[in-house]
Motif scaffolding. Structure first.
Motif, PDB file in Angstrom:
ATOM      1  N   GLU A 115       0.822  -1.208   0.000  1.00 45.80           N
ATOM      2  CA  GLU A 115       0.000   0.000   0.000  1.00 45.80           C
ATOM      3  C   GLU A 115       0.857   1.259   0.000  1.00 45.80           C
ATOM      4  OE1 GLU A 115      -2.246   0.985   3.474  1.00 45.80           O
ATOM      5  OE2 GLU A 115      -1.018  -0.275   4.783  1.00 45.80           O
ATOM      6  N   THR A 116       2.125   1.132   0.355  1.00 48.03           N
ATOM      7  CA  THR A 116       3.032   2.285   0.355  1.00 48.03           C
ATOM      8  C   THR A 116       3.847   2.382  -0.928  1.00 48.03           C
ATOM      9  OG1 THR A 116       4.711   0.967   1.484  1.00 48.03           O
ATOM     10  CG2 THR A 116       3.219   2.288   2.865  1.00 48.03           C
ATOM     11  N   ALA A 117       3.469   1.571  -1.915  1.00 50.85           N
ATOM     12  CA  ALA A 117       4.195   1.646  -3.184  1.00 50.85           C
ATOM     13  C   ALA A 117       4.117   3.056  -3.748  1.00 50.85           C
ATOM     14  CB  ALA A 117       3.619   0.643  -4.179  1.00 50.85           C
ATOM     15  N   GLY A 118       5.233   3.572  -4.202  1.00 46.20           N
ATOM     16  CA  GLY A 118       5.278   4.937  -4.685  1.00 46.20           C
ATOM     17  C   GLY A 118       4.652   5.089  -6.053  1.00 46.20           C
ATOM     18  N   VAL A 134      23.887 -14.297  -8.098  1.00 50.39           N
ATOM     19  CA  VAL A 134      23.422 -13.308  -9.062  1.00 50.39           C
ATOM     20  C   VAL A 134      23.294 -11.941  -8.402  1.00 50.39           C
ATOM     21  CG1 VAL A 134      21.580 -12.705 -10.668  1.00 50.39           C
ATOM     22  CG2 VAL A 134      22.193 -15.107 -10.320  1.00 50.39           C
ATOM     23  N   ILE A 135      22.588 -11.872  -7.306  1.00 45.53           N
ATOM     24  CA  ILE A 135      22.349 -10.619  -6.599  1.00 45.53           C
ATOM     25  C   ILE A 135      21.787 -10.956  -5.218  1.00 45.53           C
ATOM     26  CG2 ILE A 135      19.953 -10.234  -7.297  1.00 45.53           C
ATOM     27  CD1 ILE A 135      20.681  -7.288  -7.811  1.00 45.53           C
ATOM     28  N   GLN A 136      21.895 -10.020  -4.315  1.00 45.40           N
ATOM     29  CA  GLN A 136      21.299 -10.190  -2.984  1.00 45.40           C
ATOM     30  C   GLN A 136      20.290  -9.072  -2.760  1.00 45.40           C
ATOM     31  OE1 GLN A 136      23.983  -9.944   0.349  1.00 45.40           O
ATOM     32  NE2 GLN A 136      22.499 -10.843   1.771  1.00 45.40           N
ATOM     33  N   VAL A 137      19.066  -9.460  -2.434  1.00 45.14           N
ATOM     34  CA  VAL A 137      18.023  -8.486  -2.133  1.00 45.14           C
ATOM     35  C   VAL A 137      17.883  -8.401  -0.612  1.00 45.14           C
ATOM     36  CG1 VAL A 137      16.803  -8.848  -4.299  1.00 45.14           C
ATOM     37  CG2 VAL A 137      16.213 -10.243  -2.312  1.00 45.14           C
ATOM     38  N   ARG A 138      17.523  -7.212  -0.169  1.00 46.13           N
ATOM     39  CA  ARG A 138      17.408  -7.009   1.270  1.00 46.13           C
ATOM     40  C   ARG A 138      16.160  -6.199   1.579  1.00 46.13           C
ATOM     41  NH1 ARG A 138      23.545  -5.539   3.398  1.00 46.13           N
ATOM     42  NH2 ARG A 138      24.499  -7.571   2.893  1.00 46.13           N
ATOM     43  N   ALA A 139      15.492  -6.604   2.648  1.00 49.07           N
ATOM     44  CA  ALA A 139      14.338  -5.865   3.167  1.00 49.07           C
ATOM     45  C   ALA A 139      14.550  -5.650   4.661  1.00 49.07           C
ATOM     46  CB  ALA A 139      13.048  -6.623   2.890  1.00 49.07           C
ATOM     47  N   GLN A 140      13.799  -4.719   5.208  1.00 43.92           N
ATOM     48  CA  GLN A 140      13.938  -4.442   6.639  1.00 43.92           C
ATOM     49  C   GLN A 140      12.589  -4.094   7.245  1.00 43.92           C
ATOM     50  OE1 GLN A 140      16.677  -1.179   6.907  1.00 43.92           O
ATOM     51  NE2 GLN A 140      15.218   0.312   6.066  1.00 43.92           N
ATOM     52  N   SER A 141      12.498  -4.364   8.555  1.00 41.93           N
ATOM     53  CA  SER A 141      11.313  -4.010   9.319  1.00 41.93           C
ATOM     54  C   SER A 141      11.782  -3.628  10.715  1.00 41.93           C
ATOM     55  CB  SER A 141      10.322  -5.169   9.382  1.00 41.93           C
ATOM     56  OG  SER A 141       9.269  -4.876  10.292  1.00 41.93           O
ATOM     57  N   ALA A 142      11.385  -2.455  11.166  1.00 43.69           N
ATOM     58  CA  ALA A 142      11.794  -1.999  12.497  1.00 43.69           C
ATOM     59  C   ALA A 142      11.177  -2.857  13.581  1.00 43.69           C
ATOM     60  CB  ALA A 142      11.414  -0.526  12.683  1.00 43.69           C
ATOM     61  N   ALA A 145       6.369  -1.001   8.278  1.00 41.10           N
ATOM     62  CA  ALA A 145       6.171  -1.902   7.148  1.00 41.10           C
ATOM     63  C   ALA A 145       7.465  -2.620   6.790  1.00 41.10           C
ATOM     64  CB  ALA A 145       5.668  -1.128   5.933  1.00 41.10           C
ATOM     65  N   VAL A 146       7.285  -3.809   6.243  1.00 39.37           N
ATOM     66  CA  VAL A 146       8.427  -4.515   5.639  1.00 39.37           C
ATOM     67  C   VAL A 146       8.668  -3.891   4.273  1.00 39.37           C
ATOM     68  CG1 VAL A 146       9.301  -6.709   4.775  1.00 39.37           C
ATOM     69  CG2 VAL A 146       7.906  -6.639   6.856  1.00 39.37           C
ATOM     70  N   LYS A 151       2.874  -8.233   7.397  1.00 47.53           N
ATOM     71  CA  LYS A 151       3.816  -7.233   6.901  1.00 47.53           C
ATOM     72  C   LYS A 151       4.711  -7.848   5.827  1.00 47.53           C
ATOM     73  CE  LYS A 151       3.971  -4.930  11.392  1.00 47.53           C
ATOM     74  NZ  LYS A 151       4.842  -4.436  12.485  1.00 47.53           N
ATOM     75  N   ARG A 152       4.247  -7.850   4.601  1.00 43.32           N
ATOM     76  CA  ARG A 152       5.003  -8.414   3.490  1.00 43.32           C
ATOM     77  C   ARG A 152       5.431  -7.315   2.522  1.00 43.32           C
ATOM     78  NH1 ARG A 152       1.135 -13.577   1.919  1.00 43.32           N
ATOM     79  NH2 ARG A 152       1.273 -14.653   3.946  1.00 43.32           N
ATOM     80  N   GLY A 153       6.554  -7.518   1.961  1.00 42.75           N
ATOM     81  CA  GLY A 153       7.038  -6.598   0.933  1.00 42.75           C
ATOM     82  C   GLY A 153       7.448  -7.379  -0.307  1.00 42.75           C
ATOM     83  N   SER A 154       7.415  -6.717  -1.431  1.00 41.10           N
ATOM     84  CA  SER A 154       7.808  -7.397  -2.682  1.00 41.10           C
ATOM     85  C   SER A 154       8.642  -6.456  -3.526  1.00 41.10           C
ATOM     86  CB  SER A 154       6.583  -7.857  -3.468  1.00 41.10           C
ATOM     87  OG  SER A 154       5.812  -6.757  -3.887  1.00 41.10           O
ATOM     88  N   THR A 155       9.471  -7.030  -4.320  1.00 39.63           N
ATOM     89  CA  THR A 155      10.288  -6.274  -5.263  1.00 39.63           C
ATOM     90  C   THR A 155      10.472  -7.108  -6.517  1.00 39.63           C
ATOM     91  OG1 THR A 155      12.329  -4.995  -5.528  1.00 39.63           O
ATOM     92  CG2 THR A 155      12.537  -7.141  -4.500  1.00 39.63           C
ATOM     93  N   VAL A 156      10.883  -6.451  -7.559  1.00 40.46           N
ATOM     94  CA  VAL A 156      11.092  -7.120  -8.844  1.00 40.46           C
ATOM     95  C   VAL A 156      12.581  -7.109  -9.156  1.00 40.46           C
ATOM     96  CG1 VAL A 156      10.636  -7.052 -11.316  1.00 40.46           C
ATOM     97  CG2 VAL A 156       8.805  -6.517  -9.700  1.00 40.46           C
ATOM     98  N   VAL A 157      13.126  -8.270  -9.463  1.00 36.68           N
ATOM     99  CA  VAL A 157      14.519  -8.409  -9.874  1.00 36.68           C
ATOM    100  C   VAL A 157      14.538  -8.704 -11.375  1.00 36.68           C
ATOM    101  CG1 VAL A 157      16.673  -9.678  -9.563  1.00 36.68           C
ATOM    102  CG2 VAL A 157      15.163  -9.274  -7.599  1.00 36.68           C
ATOM    103  N   SER A 158      15.111  -7.787 -12.119  1.00 33.92           N
ATOM    104  CA  SER A 158      15.213  -7.949 -13.581  1.00 33.92           C
ATOM    105  C   SER A 158      16.621  -8.407 -13.923  1.00 33.92           C
ATOM    106  CB  SER A 158      14.888  -6.633 -14.298  1.00 33.92           C
ATOM    107  OG  SER A 158      13.564  -6.235 -14.029  1.00 33.92           O
ATOM    108  N   ILE A 159      16.717  -9.551 -14.575  1.00 29.90           N
ATOM    109  CA  ILE A 159      18.018 -10.136 -14.921  1.00 29.90           C
ATOM    110  C   ILE A 159      18.140 -10.158 -16.443  1.00 29.90           C
ATOM    111  CG2 ILE A 159      19.515 -12.146 -14.737  1.00 29.90           C
ATOM    112  CD1 ILE A 159      17.986 -12.922 -12.214  1.00 29.90           C
ATOM    113  N   THR A 160      19.157  -9.487 -16.940  1.00 29.71           N
ATOM    114  CA  THR A 160      19.443  -9.494 -18.381  1.00 29.71           C
ATOM    115  C   THR A 160      20.559 -10.492 -18.655  1.00 29.71           C
ATOM    116  OG1 THR A 160      18.797  -7.169 -18.599  1.00 29.71           O
ATOM    117  CG2 THR A 160      20.166  -8.107 -20.352  1.00 29.71           C
ATOM    118  N   ILE A 161      20.345 -11.387 -19.608  1.00 33.39           N
ATOM    119  CA  ILE A 161      21.330 -12.406 -19.965  1.00 33.39           C
ATOM    120  C   ILE A 161      22.220 -11.863 -21.080  1.00 33.39           C
ATOM    121  CG2 ILE A 161      21.703 -14.792 -20.666  1.00 33.39           C
ATOM    122  CD1 ILE A 161      20.242 -14.386 -17.971  1.00 33.39           C
ATOM    123  N   LEU A 162      23.521 -11.807 -20.803  1.00 34.17           N
ATOM    124  CA  LEU A 162      24.485 -11.310 -21.780  1.00 34.17           C
ATOM    125  C   LEU A 162      24.944 -12.455 -22.672  1.00 34.17           C
ATOM    126  CD1 LEU A 162      26.635  -9.001 -19.467  1.00 34.17           C
ATOM    127  CD2 LEU A 162      24.636  -8.394 -20.845  1.00 34.17           C
TER     128      LEU A 162
END
Length: 525
Positions: A98-101, A210-218, A188-189, A275-286
């Protein structure tokens, strides 16, 4: 319209028409009397069949045996009669924060239209249900937020999106997008980044991070767990995995850019409550240069080239493609072997075609066949190549004149009054050409006005005729023989100033107590 004529009169000359085959669906009908072909009751569909082959028969009567048939090909032109079709009737994005910008990517809707041209181009529009909170990109179908969301005000949205093609009558299709908002409490997460982008080389080893994603919640900082959203594509799930504790994404399968050049992973962070959060990881194959060029089946394998082909003329074409991308997929052509004395050259056209040109004069009598090895090489590092065999057969043209084996001519003596058919001499000549161009004919073209001698056109043998030579009438003969091939146009020694003459000498009849008298002259070329 088809039309046939019948030379008979009356009922026997009346022509009737009918469709014998190719009209099983009843899409066409034909006028019995005029032969006019019209559309039948069943509609045509270019997407099902773009052409129809009809066999039309003209006949006098059903009982008559006189009839004729013709084939008629009907090509169906495309009209905008197909509606766009969405890949899904309903798209779901569950748990959108709900806090998505503003500008947050929500989901992508896609529709396809089998028509061609503008009739197959699709534009997207939001029809209803967005409450001015969402919009869809007209070209890509990407749904994004355009206003702030509030779970306490509204927890979900059911939007109606249209896809419209770009030609009259502007066919439309609709789908629904169901978006649920994730209720967030005081803390929120949230992921540290709204989206992650990274690139990865194909063929990379399994287990590579490939990558490390991180989220936080106080509220519950150390109890977050990570997982892929269930809506993530199965293809991506088969290639990547995420550590539920650290958020590290690693490779688990074989990455092949030719099978997929990008992947989108939706990662969900969860603290065990709402309290769930989501993000999108876009991976381009070279791309890596892991594919060699491949020659197309349309490439020339064997060609015939006349030996008088001028320099600069194209004589063969090969076609090769490389499935890699960028420089790795650019193909250049060379002649790797068989191009003796650089008689041919190859030019690369659009990094796809190799045009072979004549680069030096050809001579079949010197070399009658070239076995070229055409090499297609990409621009990768290191480059990869594939070879293709091309046979160029040099076709003979009539470019060699006959050559007489005795360039100084012939001196021959013969007794007078010999019988008819007596062999005097056989002229021998050769021609370096082959086939009709190398087949020779022999003629006496001068010096035989009294027809004392006869020459075999095929063998070149000169013999006497039934009327024998008479020394008292003529003591010597200077015969001019022309040797001519059967090329088109024919070549001969006379035409090339290489004519030769044979001088024949007649000897007096030997009388008792008398000696023969020999009259001789030297031969001049």
């Amino acid at each position: 319209m088809v039309q046939a004529t019948d030379a008979d009169q009356g009922e026997n000359g009346r022509v009737l028409y009918r469709i014998l085959s190719g009209n099983s669906g009843g899409q066409f009908s034909i006028d019995l009397l005029s032969g006019l072909i019209t559309r039948g009751q069943r509609a045509l569909d270019r997407e099902t069949s773009s052409s129809h082959l009809l066999e039309v028969e003209a006949y006098n009567s059903d009982q008559g045996s006189m009839r004729s048939s013709v084939r008629v090909i009907v090509y169906v032109e495309d009209v905008n009669d197909e509606r766009p079709v969405f890949t899904q009737q309903q798209y779901n994005r569950l748990g959108l924060r709900e806090t998505a910008g503003i500008g947050t990517s929500v989901i992508v809707v896609r529709a396809a239209d089998p028509d061609t041209g503008d009739g197959g181009a699709v534009s997207y529009a939001m029809v209803a249900g967005s409450d001015r909170k969402f919009e869809v990109d007209i070209s890509t179908g990407l749904v994004t937020t355009v206003d702030y969301l509030d779970y306490e005000t509204k927890t979900s949205y059911l939007m109606n999106i249209s896809a419209t093609d770009q030609a009259p009558p502007f066919n439309r299709a609709f789908c629904t997008v169901y978006v649920t908002l994730l209720n967030e409490l005081d803390e929120a997460v949230a992921f540290l980044m709204a989206g992650y982008e990274t690139s990865l080389r194909e063929n990379i080893a399994t287990g590579t991070e490939v990558i490390q994603v991180r989220a936080q919640s106080a509220d519950n900082l150390n109890q977050l767990t990570y997982r892929f959203d269930p809506d993530t594509s199965p293809a991506a799930l088969a290639l990547f995995k995420i550590d539920s504790v650290t958020g590290r994404i690693t490779v688990t399968g074989l990455i092949d850019r030719e099978r997929g050049d990008s992947y989108t992973l939706t990662v969900v962070a969860d603290d065990g409550g709402p309290k769930r959060g989501s993000t999108v990881v876009s991976i381009t194959i070279l791309d890596e240069n892991d594919n060699s060029p491949e020659f197309d089946l349309t490439s020339d394998l064997s060609v015939n080239v006349p030996e008088d082909t001028p320099m600069g003329r194209r004589v063969a074409v090969v076609l090769a493609r490389d499935r890699d991308a960028g420089r790795n997929g650019l193909v250049n052509f060379t002649l790797a072997a068989g191009n003796m004395q650089d008689v041919f050259e190859i030019r690369t056209i659009n990094n796809t075609y190799g045009d072979i040109y004549v680069n030096a004069p050809l001579d079949r009598e010197a070399i009658d066949r070239y076995l070229l090895k055409v090499r297609a090489t990409d621009n990768g590092s290191p480059p990869r190549f594939t070879d293709h065999s091309l046979t160029i057969n040099i076709v003979d043209v009539n470019d060699n004149t006959p050559v007489v084996q005795s360039p100084r001519g012939y001196n021959v003596s013969i007794s007078e009054n010999v019988g008819g058919g007596t062999s005097v001499l056989r002229v021998v000549a050769t021609d370096r050409d082959i086939g009709p161009n190398g087949m020779l004919s022999y003629y006496i073209t001068d010096g035989n006005q009294d027809l004392t001698f006869r020459m075999d056109r095929m063998t070149g043998e000169i013999v006497t005729r039934p009327s024998p030579p008479d020394r008292e009438r003529q003591q010597q003969y200077t015969l001019t023989v022309t040797v001519e091939d059967e090329g088109n146009p024919p070549l001969s020694v006379r035409e090339h100033l290489c004519e030769w003459v044979g001088v024949f000498y007649v000897v007096n009849l030997i009388l008792p107590n008398a000696s023969p008298i020999l009259h001789s002259e030297t031969f001049n070329l």
